[in-house]
Design a protein around this motif. Structure first.
Motif, PDB file in Angstrom:
ATOM      1  N   ILE A 154     -11.250   4.284   5.666  1.00 18.51           N
ATOM      2  CA  ILE A 154     -11.527   2.897   5.269  1.00 18.51           C
ATOM      3  C   ILE A 154     -13.241   2.652   5.285  1.00 18.51           C
ATOM      4  CG2 ILE A 154     -11.533   2.361   7.738  1.00 18.51           C
ATOM      5  CD1 ILE A 154     -10.553  -0.548   7.031  1.00 18.51           C
TER       6      ILE A 154
ATOM      7  N   ILE B  40       0.701  -1.098  -0.019  1.00 14.85           N
ATOM      8  CA  ILE B  40       0.055   0.219  -0.162  1.00 14.85           C
ATOM      9  C   ILE B  40       0.737   1.287   0.083  1.00 14.85           C
ATOM     10  CG2 ILE B  40      -1.539   1.403   1.325  1.00 14.85           C
ATOM     11  CD1 ILE B  40      -2.895  -1.254   2.181  1.00 14.85           C
TER      12      ILE B  40
ATOM     13  N   TYR C 216      -7.709   1.250  -2.623  1.00 14.01           N
ATOM     14  CA  TYR C 216      -7.324  -0.106  -2.611  1.00 14.01           C
ATOM     15  C   TYR C 216      -8.665  -0.995  -2.247  1.00 14.01           C
ATOM     16  CZ  TYR C 216      -2.352   1.045  -2.944  1.00 14.01           C
ATOM     17  OH  TYR C 216      -1.111   1.529  -3.068  1.00 14.01           O
TER      18      TYR C 216
ATOM     19  N   LEU D 155      -9.797   1.189   0.830  1.00  8.41           N
ATOM     20  CA  LEU D 155      -8.950   1.985   1.664  1.00  8.41           C
ATOM     21  C   LEU D 155      -8.511   3.067   0.534  1.00  8.41           C
ATOM     22  CD1 LEU D 155      -6.379  -0.441   3.067  1.00  8.41           C
ATOM     23  CD2 LEU D 155      -8.436   0.766   4.427  1.00  8.41           C
TER      24      LEU D 155
ATOM     25  N   TYR E 238      -6.620  -2.388  -7.225  1.00 13.95           N
ATOM     26  CA  TYR E 238      -6.472  -1.035  -6.656  1.00 13.95           C
ATOM     27  C   TYR E 238      -6.126   0.007  -7.863  1.00 13.95           C
ATOM     28  CZ  TYR E 238      -1.580  -1.166  -8.243  1.00 13.95           C
ATOM     29  OH  TYR E 238      -0.505  -1.161  -9.245  1.00 13.95           O
TER      30      TYR E 238
ATOM     31  N   ASN F  53      -0.134   1.788   9.599  1.00 13.18           N
ATOM     32  CA  ASN F  53      -0.307   0.533   8.710  1.00 13.18           C
ATOM     33  C   ASN F  53      -1.139  -0.513   9.381  1.00 13.18           C
ATOM     34  OD1 ASN F  53       1.856   0.029  10.315  1.00 13.18           O
ATOM     35  ND2 ASN F  53       2.850  -0.697   8.393  1.00 13.18           N
TER      36      ASN F  53
ATOM     37  N   ILE G 196      -7.995   2.173  11.819  1.00 15.86           N
ATOM     38  CA  ILE G 196      -6.600   2.540  10.977  1.00 15.86           C
ATOM     39  C   ILE G 196      -5.809   3.233  11.844  1.00 15.86           C
ATOM     40  CG2 ILE G 196      -5.205   3.113   9.075  1.00 15.86           C
ATOM     41  CD1 ILE G 196      -7.320   0.644   8.674  1.00 15.86           C
TER      42      ILE G 196
ATOM     43  N   ASN H 120      -0.043   7.134   3.002  1.00 15.97           N
ATOM     44  CA  ASN H 120      -0.742   7.140   4.406  1.00 15.97           C
ATOM     45  C   ASN H 120      -2.122   6.841   4.393  1.00 15.97           C
ATOM     46  OD1 ASN H 120       1.723   7.624   5.970  1.00 15.97           O
ATOM     47  ND2 ASN H 120       1.450   9.699   5.435  1.00 15.97           N
ATOM     48  N   ILE H 121      -2.721   5.707   4.936  1.00 15.49           N
ATOM     49  CA  ILE H 121      -4.183   5.408   4.868  1.00 15.49           C
ATOM     50  C   ILE H 121      -5.010   6.603   5.592  1.00 15.49           C
ATOM     51  CG2 ILE H 121      -6.108   3.970   5.434  1.00 15.49           C
ATOM     52  CD1 ILE H 121      -3.763   1.780   5.198  1.00 15.49           C
ATOM     53  N   THR H 122      -5.986   7.004   4.796  1.00 17.03           N
ATOM     54  CA  THR H 122      -6.856   8.347   5.222  1.00 17.03           C
ATOM     55  C   THR H 122      -8.192   8.058   5.677  1.00 17.03           C
ATOM     56  OG1 THR H 122      -7.366   8.911   3.293  1.00 17.03           O
ATOM     57  CG2 THR H 122      -5.489   9.968   4.230  1.00 17.03           C
TER      58      THR H 122
ATOM     59  N   THR I  28      -5.769   6.372   0.264  1.00 14.16           N
ATOM     60  CA  THR I  28      -4.308   7.090   1.094  1.00 14.16           C
ATOM     61  C   THR I  28      -4.076   8.370   0.459  1.00 14.16           C
ATOM     62  OG1 THR I  28      -2.730   6.328  -0.745  1.00 14.16           O
ATOM     63  CG2 THR I  28      -3.430   4.653   0.538  1.00 14.16           C
TER      64      THR I  28
END
Length: 484
Positions: free
Chosen positions: A256, A249, A275, A267, A287, A477, A474, A252-254, A269
């Motif tokens: 979900i 990935i 994703y 997800l 993705y 990660n 989240i 940074n995941i923001t 980012t």
């Protein structure tokens, strides 16, 4: 002097008289003295620029056509067009019939400035086209003899200037008094005059070229603003397990989201990646890397929400959105405009912008699809200029504004910063990591049942309800599973 040159100066005289009498004279004598219409501070600026343009044409009549006078005219017109657009821009997008002050032929007075200045520009183009090879027609400093028509332009100019000066001195006042944003109607009675210096505070205050649209982008703080949650809280969440997300990935995941029927997670980012993962959060099914500058700019992907089992919406902080569809037949090679990279199985069906009224000067970091009302719901992020939170609903049919309301109407210095929103069984859960809590409300945000405290340590970014009794949050990660 040739007949052609004399005709040119007669045309300049007529143009000067027309400029002085029509927009400036009518505005002061007819609209001001007759209908009681007083110009606002921006109107005065437009009117002043027109007087300077007229004064420059008088110099042309007296000393001849010279490049420096044409340069002044271009300079004044550039200022005038800026002021007219600045003034009119604040009213362009209002509903039909709305505006400010009186109308002439269906257009409010301030909007006529754009037409006037553009006409002057066109006249300058004609002058340069026909007289560009012979701009200087007399010696420097030589005074031209004026005909009666040309002399009358001077007389009319100073009469109109005097009338405007009377209006300005009586209604606005001498320096340091300055024009008002909302002037009261014209009056000859001194007790009704409003002399104000209030607008100086706006002029002297720190400025940005973007005006009200200069708003800092939202940043999640690493420390809570306070030690307790905003509402009466229950027990702190209990972590039952955690899952490390795939290392492939990017960013940074923001946020979900999860769809129980398809048993898929989505997800997003901050690098514009979307994703699709299995229900174990271990396998990336598909993705895409969005082209955030194609057609509509998207600033920092911040939220994702499934619409149904095959469609989802992702949004940026600037309320721009993309709707994606999961389709086994979709080929990445056919989505070149939308995606920079990715896999097969995803296609873009729509890209647009949410338009708001109450939260126009605020970013968003949350989105949820309310299946009970079939509407998209967002919460604005408070900022220094707009310390409010607006819950906004958009129709899933035409993606237009359905409703807005201000929530958390307390006057607290610390308004909750909701970075992820999920509506489940008509209950709204808002992740507010700055306050270390999940805020709980009904889906209309009309009553709040409390909040749930988050563990002290954590870089919390997105929340989702998983199988009714679990939260997945989240944390960097890591996907942490909690029960309350």
């Amino acid at each position: 002097m040739s007949g052609k040159t004399e005709r040119f100066y007669n045309i300049v005289s007529l143009a000067t008289i027309a400029l002085v009498v029509l927009p400036i004279g009518i505005a002061s004598i007819v609209l001001g003295f007759g209908f009681g219409d007083n110009p606002c501070i921006l109107c005065w600026q437009e009117r002043a620029v027109m007087m300077f343009i007229s004064l420059t044409t008088l110099f042309i009549l007296r000393y001849g056509l010279r490049p420096k006078y044409l340069a002044l005219l271009i300079f004044y017109c550039a200022i005038g067009i800026f002021m007219a657009l600045r003034h009119t821009g604040g009213h362009f997008l209002r509903d039909i019939g709305q505006g400010f002050a009186l109308e002439i032929l269906g257009f409010h007075t301030y909007s006529w400035g754009i037409f006037v200045y553009w006409m002057i520009f066109i006249c300058l183009a004609i002058i340069l086209g026909f007289f560009g090879g012979n701009l200087v027609d007399n010696e420097d400093g030589e005074v031209r003899y004026l005909t009666k028509l040309q002399g009358s332009a001077f007389i009319i100019y100073f009469i109109v200037l005097g009338i405007n000066s009377i209006q300005a001195i009586t209604q606005v006042g001498p320096p340091p008094f300055i024009g008002q944003s909302d002037p009261i109607r014209f009056s000859w009675t001194p007790k009704d005059w409003k002399w104000s210096t209030q607008s100086w505070s706006n002029i002297l205050s720190p400025m940005s070229l973007r005006g009200k649209y200069h708003v800092e982008k939202p940043v999640i703080k690493t420390q809570a603003k306070r030690d307790i949650a905003m509402f009466e809280s229950g027990d702190e969440l209990i972590k039952v397990k955690e899952v490390k997300l795939p290392e492939t990935i990017i960013g940074n995941i923001t946020d979900i989201d999860y769809h129980p029927k398809s048993k898929l997670f989505a997800l997003v980012t901050d690098q514009f990646y979307v994703y699709i993962l299995d229900d174990k959060l271990s396998d990336i099914k598909a993705y895409v890397h969005l082209d955030n500058l194609f057609s509509i700019e998207i600033k920092t992907l911040t939220a994702v929400s499934f619409i149904d089992r095959n469609r989802l919406m992702v949004t940026g902080i600037n309320k721009s959105y993309v709707i994606l569809k999961l389709d086994k037949e979709a080929k990445l090679k056919n989505q070149y405009a939308s995606f920079k990279d990715g896999t097969d199985g995803i296609l873009e069906t729509r890209r647009g912008r949410f338009s708001t009224v109450r939260s126009k000067y605020a970013y968003i970091q949350s989105l949820s699809f309310d299946r009970e009302t079939n509407e998209f719901v967002t919460l604005s992020v408070p900022n220094k200029k707009f310390n409010k939170i607006i819950a906004t609903r958009f129709s899933s049919i035409d993606y237009m504004l359905s409703s807005e309301k201000e929530v958390f109407t307390n006057e607290s210095e610390f308004q909750p910063h909701v970075t992820s929103l999920k509506i489940y069984d008509s209950i709204a859960y808002g992740l507010a990591p700055d306050n270390r809590e999940i805020i709980i409300s009904d889906n209309n945000f009309s009553s709040f049942t409390g909040s749930i405290l988050l563990p002290v340590n954590g870089d919390y970014r997105g929340v989702v309800i998983f199988e009714k009794d679990q939260f997945i949050i989240i944390d960097g990660n890591i996907a942490s599973y909690f029960i309350n």
